[in-house]
Design a protein around this motif. Structure first.
Motif, short mmCIF file in Angstrom:
data_model
loop_
_atom_site.label_atom_id
_atom_site.label_comp_id
_atom_site.label_asym_id
_atom_site.label_seq_id
_atom_site.Cartn_x
_atom_site.Cartn_y
_atom_site.Cartn_z
N LEU A 189 0.82 -1.23 0.00
CA LEU A 189 0.00 0.00 0.00
C LEU A 189 0.85 1.27 0.00
O LEU A 189 0.31 2.37 -0.11
CB LEU A 189 -0.93 0.01 1.22
CG LEU A 189 -1.97 -1.11 1.28
CD1 LEU A 189 -2.84 -0.94 2.51
CD2 LEU A 189 -2.84 -1.14 0.03
N SER A 190 2.17 1.13 0.10
CA SER A 190 3.02 2.32 0.23
C SER A 190 3.00 3.19 -1.03
O SER A 190 3.35 4.36 -0.97
CB SER A 190 4.46 1.92 0.57
OG SER A 190 5.04 1.19 -0.50
N ARG A 191 2.61 2.63 -2.17
CA ARG A 191 2.57 3.44 -3.40
C ARG A 191 1.28 4.27 -3.50
O ARG A 191 1.12 5.05 -4.42
CB ARG A 191 2.71 2.55 -4.63
CG ARG A 191 1.56 1.59 -4.86
CD ARG A 191 1.88 0.62 -5.99
NE ARG A 191 0.87 -0.39 -6.15
CZ ARG A 191 -0.17 -0.27 -6.95
NH1 ARG A 191 -0.35 0.83 -7.66
NH2 ARG A 191 -1.05 -1.25 -7.06
N PHE A 192 0.36 4.08 -2.54
CA PHE A 192 -0.89 4.84 -2.55
C PHE A 192 -0.82 6.01 -1.58
O PHE A 192 -0.10 5.96 -0.58
CB PHE A 192 -2.06 3.93 -2.11
CG PHE A 192 -2.36 2.83 -3.09
CD1 PHE A 192 -3.30 3.02 -4.11
CD2 PHE A 192 -1.73 1.61 -3.00
CE1 PHE A 192 -3.58 2.02 -5.02
CE2 PHE A 192 -2.01 0.59 -3.91
CZ PHE A 192 -2.93 0.80 -4.91
N GLN A 193 -1.59 7.02 -1.88
CA GLN A 193 -1.80 8.12 -0.93
C GLN A 193 -3.10 7.79 -0.20
O GLN A 193 -4.16 7.67 -0.81
CB GLN A 193 -1.95 9.44 -1.67
CG GLN A 193 -2.27 10.61 -0.75
CD GLN A 193 -2.57 11.87 -1.53
OE1 GLN A 193 -1.99 12.11 -2.58
NE2 GLN A 193 -3.52 12.65 -1.03
#
Length: 199
Positions: A189-193
């Protein structure tokens, strides 16, 4: 390039109730692998889909996990039927696991991006985030999808299960407690804001 956005709402926006027991088909890992082998002989590779349901509490993103017994946790989802699409299968499984018992109160599941794919090379417990090159007939492919929750929603949990809201920081690098797949969700999920909406 802008990061894709996930909107999350407060845990207190959601209502939780219970419904009839939903028994697990297998009582042990060995039973599960034996059943998987039987189904594989008839249908080929098993495809499973699981949903990542996010909300926030105390300004931290949380994920919903089903707890079986005292320790084992899993994402809601399951095996899709032959010929069934992944999205349709995940909607059916989410409704089966978390939908209200009455047909009039079924949620409109909004299935989003696939954030992870895992492969089971053999009839063993181990899965990998890639298919090893020497494996020509993997036994299972598991895909994890984001599920975009509405501002308000009702979840009906089978009486023999618990629904836990677990903060992402607790999952991170915690394979000992949550297993190798769930413990990598924070990285996925780190690539999402993640937007925390206060409504």
């Amino acid at each position: 390039m802008a990061s894709p956005v996930i909107n999350t709402y407060q845990l207190s926006n959601y209502t939780f109730g219970t419904k009839e027991w939903k028994m697990e088909k297998d009582t042990s890992v060995a039973d599960r692998l034996a059943r998987m082998k039987t189904i594989y002989m008839k249908e080929g590779m098993r495809t499973t889909v699981e949903g990542i349901l996010l909300m926030h509490e105390h300004n931290h993103p949380h994920i919903l996990l089903l707890q079986i017994g005292d320790t084992f946790c899993k994402l809601p989802g399951g095996r899709i039927k032959p010929g069934e699409s992944e999205i349709a299968g995940l909607k059916r499984k989410l409704t089966s696991k978390l939908g209200a018992a009455s047909a009039g109160h079924q949620p409109e599941w909004q299935i989003g991006e696939c954030v992870g794919t895992w492969w089971r090379p053999n009839f063993e417990n181990v899965m990998y985030p890639y298919c090893p090159p020497h494996i020509t007939r993997p036994k299972e492919c598991k895909k994890l999808f984001l599920v975009h929750l509405s501002e308000k929603q009702y979840f009906a949990v089978p009486k023999n299960l618990k629904l836990l809201a677990v903060p992402l920081y607790e999952l991170y690098d915690n394979a000992q407690r949550y297993g190798p797949i769930i413990s990598t969700i924070p990285q996925q999920l780190s690539r999402f804001q993640i937007n925390k909406l206060e409504v």
